[in-house]
Design an enzyme around this catalytic site. Structure first.
Site, PDB file in Angstrom:
ATOM      1  N   ARG A  64      63.344   7.035  40.267  1.00 37.82           N
ATOM      2  CA  ARG A  64      62.162   6.323  40.771  1.00 37.82           C
ATOM      3  C   ARG A  64      61.191   5.965  39.653  1.00 37.82           C
ATOM      4  NH1 ARG A  64      63.180  10.223  44.724  1.00 37.82           N
ATOM      5  NH2 ARG A  64      61.611  11.536  43.762  1.00 37.82           N
ATOM      6  N   GLU A 101      66.146  24.981  38.838  1.00 41.56           N
ATOM      7  CA  GLU A 101      66.032  26.204  39.624  1.00 41.56           C
ATOM      8  C   GLU A 101      67.351  26.972  39.632  1.00 41.56           C
ATOM      9  OE1 GLU A 101      64.650  27.575  44.112  1.00 41.56           O
ATOM     10  OE2 GLU A 101      64.557  25.476  43.525  1.00 41.56           O
TER      11      GLU A 101
END
Length: 180
Positions: A64, A101
């Protein structure tokens, strides 16, 4: 940024519950992109930050960030450099791995697109945990350029991205148009 512009941008960001997985509230910017007035206001605000901070190039973070950074570069009169996932660019690249993560990821830029004379502004839609932005700052510096700053549409403050990025910014500004 004016209160009216902030309200315009916020009114065009759609919340999508449980996407991409249960418990996540996704911030969808496609309604903002579809609205010419809102998209123009966003482009102008980000381009103004590039000019204010003396950027000579803009990098957009996949994917994006590409959508936002390319028109900002045109509006600001500077070059646009895509920061891609590893393996997506032909030719000589610089790459930077970073922690996720659960695992690692890697991003790349074309080695010849940024040089010692450049001041580079990083542009993206959302600052969440800051890992990709942090890796992009390292890439810019490894290319020999100076970081002009980081400019984003939305900062998700509760995820701690700003805290993670601050050491890597080395005094360069982090500008968020909207903080949630």
């Amino acid at each position: 940024m004016t209160v009216e512009m902030r309200e315009l941008l916020l009114s065009r960001i759609r919340d999508v519950a449980d996407y991409p997985k249960p418990g996540v509230l996704f911030k969808d910017i496609t309604p903002l992109l579809a609205d010419p007035a809102a998209f123009t206001a966003l482009t102008d605000a980000l381009a103004e930050l590039c000019v204010t901070h003396g950027a000579t190039k803009v990098v957009g973070l996949e994917a994006r960030g590409f959508i936002l950074a390319a028109p900002v570069a045109v509006r600001a009169g500077v070059g646009f450099i895509p920061v891609r996932k590893a393996g997506k660019l032909p030719g000589a690249t610089l790459s930077q791995a970073y922690e996720l993560e659960y695992g690692t990821a890697e991003i790349e830029i074309h080695a010849e697109d940024i040089g010692a004379d450049d001041r580079v502004m990083v542009i993206d839609d959302v600052l969440a945990t800051g890992g990709t932005a942090e890796a992009s700052l390292e890439l810019i510096r490894r290319a020999g350029a100076e970081v002009a700053g980081v400019a984003i549409l939305m900062e998700l403050g509760f995820l701690g991205g700003r805290t993670r990025l601050e050491p890597s910014l080395r005094g360069a500004p982090l500008e968020a148009l909207i903080t949630l």
